[in-house]
Design an enzyme around this catalytic site. Structure first.
Site, PDB file in Angstrom:
ATOM      1  N   ASN A   1      36.744  47.483  37.345  1.00  0.00           N
ATOM      2  CA  ASN A   1      37.831  48.540  36.927  1.00  0.00           C
ATOM      3  C   ASN A   1      37.032  49.566  36.132  1.00  0.00           C
ATOM      4  O   ASN A   1      35.898  49.194  35.443  1.00  0.00           O
ATOM      5  CB  ASN A   1      38.899  48.001  35.799  1.00  0.00           C
ATOM      6  CG  ASN A   1      38.699  47.138  34.804  1.00  0.00           C
ATOM      7  OD1 ASN A   1      37.603  46.380  34.944  1.00  0.00           O
ATOM      8  ND2 ASN A   1      39.090  47.141  33.788  1.00  0.00           N
TER       9      ASN A   1
ATOM     10  N   GLU B   1      37.977  52.765  33.768  1.00  0.00           N
ATOM     11  CA  GLU B   1      38.933  53.161  33.346  1.00  0.00           C
ATOM     12  C   GLU B   1      38.814  54.940  32.872  1.00  0.00           C
ATOM     13  O   GLU B   1      37.524  55.331  33.175  1.00  0.00           O
ATOM     14  CB  GLU B   1      39.280  52.573  31.595  1.00  0.00           C
ATOM     15  CG  GLU B   1      39.912  51.288  31.903  1.00  0.00           C
ATOM     16  CD  GLU B   1      40.182  50.553  30.565  1.00  0.00           C
ATOM     17  OE1 GLU B   1      40.856  49.583  30.514  1.00  0.00           O
ATOM     18  OE2 GLU B   1      39.625  50.984  29.632  1.00  0.00           O
TER      19      GLU B   1
ATOM     20  N   CYS C   1      41.508  50.148  39.606  1.00  0.00           N
ATOM     21  CA  CYS C   1      41.378  48.714  39.218  1.00  0.00           C
ATOM     22  C   CYS C   1      40.277  47.978  40.070  1.00  0.00           C
ATOM     23  O   CYS C   1      39.892  48.778  41.000  1.00  0.00           O
ATOM     24  CB  CYS C   1      42.802  48.255  39.721  1.00  0.00           C
ATOM     25  SG  CYS C   1      44.161  48.856  38.722  1.00  0.00           S
TER      26      CYS C   1
ATOM     27  N   GLU D   1      40.258  45.813  42.006  1.00  0.00           N
ATOM     28  CA  GLU D   1      40.701  45.193  43.456  1.00  0.00           C
ATOM     29  C   GLU D   1      40.623  46.372  44.482  1.00  0.00           C
ATOM     30  O   GLU D   1      40.131  46.415  45.568  1.00  0.00           O
ATOM     31  CB  GLU D   1      42.194  44.849  43.512  1.00  0.00           C
ATOM     32  CG  GLU D   1      42.198  43.451  42.607  1.00  0.00           C
ATOM     33  CD  GLU D   1      42.681  43.622  41.139  1.00  0.00           C
ATOM     34  OE1 GLU D   1      43.308  43.021  40.446  1.00  0.00           O
ATOM     35  OE2 GLU D   1      42.561  44.864  40.748  1.00  0.00           O
TER      36      GLU D   1
ATOM     37  N   CYS E   1      47.872  44.199  39.856  1.00  0.00           N
ATOM     38  CA  CYS E   1      49.112  45.129  39.491  1.00  0.00           C
ATOM     39  C   CYS E   1      49.682  45.420  41.148  1.00  0.00           C
ATOM     40  O   CYS E   1      49.137  45.296  42.084  1.00  0.00           O
ATOM     41  CB  CYS E   1      48.429  46.473  38.837  1.00  0.00           C
ATOM     42  SG  CYS E   1      47.537  47.744  40.187  1.00  0.00           S
TER      43      CYS E   1
ATOM     44  N   CYS F   1      47.638  47.762  43.491  1.00  0.00           N
ATOM     45  CA  CYS F   1      46.551  46.836  44.192  1.00  0.00           C
ATOM     46  C   CYS F   1      47.127  46.073  45.278  1.00  0.00           C
ATOM     47  O   CYS F   1      46.350  45.893  46.467  1.00  0.00           O
ATOM     48  CB  CYS F   1      45.668  45.999  43.166  1.00  0.00           C
ATOM     49  SG  CYS F   1      44.732  47.082  42.076  1.00  0.00           S
TER      50      CYS F   1
END
Length: 140
Positions: A46, A48, A57, A59, A90, A93
């Site tokens: 990930n 940010e 993210c 994934e 999430c 994803c």
């Protein structure tokens, strides 16, 4: 015949990616590793951003790397999150992964309790996913 999945090797790559995560705001480091039908592995972490909506993210980082390398057939994904309890992908994803393989096996691991993993499939996490076939009004 389905290619065997070396979950241990996949988890190691996910852990290595997790160690490279950029998560100064949430301190929630995530790593993911996708195994493709060709036997290649694509890892992601990930990343940010101060503008939270621009965060990417692990994934999605892994799946985008897979596509950028010319691959399109993931056969497994390992995801490592912090803590004793494994986190799940999430919704965004899940939808991105569903574009490529709804029956995708997933192993989820909390970094502090690696032996307490959780196995599932994308279809279980995202039932009745919106898929390319949905654009044609067909469901598979």
């Amino acid at each position: 015949m389905t290619q065997p999945i070396d979950w241990e090797a996949l988890l190691q790559q996910a852990e290595q990616a997790r160690a490279r995560a950029y998560a100064p705001y949430s301190n929630y480091h995530v790593g993911a590793a996708i195994l493709t039908a060709s036997g290649r592995v694509f890892a992601g972490c990930n990343v940010e951003n101060a503008s939270y909506g621009l965060t990417v993210c692990a994934e999605r980082t892994a799946i985008v790397s897979m596509v950028a390398a010319g691959e399109s057939k993931p056969i497994a994904i390992a995801i490592v999150t912090r803590g004793k309890e494994a986190g799940t992908p999430c919704g965004m994803c899940r939808q991105v992964l569903a574009e490529f393989a709804l029956d995708l096996p997933i192993r989820l691991v909390g970094a502090d309790a690696r032996e307490a993993f959780y196995e599932t499939t994308l279809e279980t996490l995202l039932p009745r996913a919106f898929r390319p076939e949905s654009l044609l009004g067909e469901r598979t």
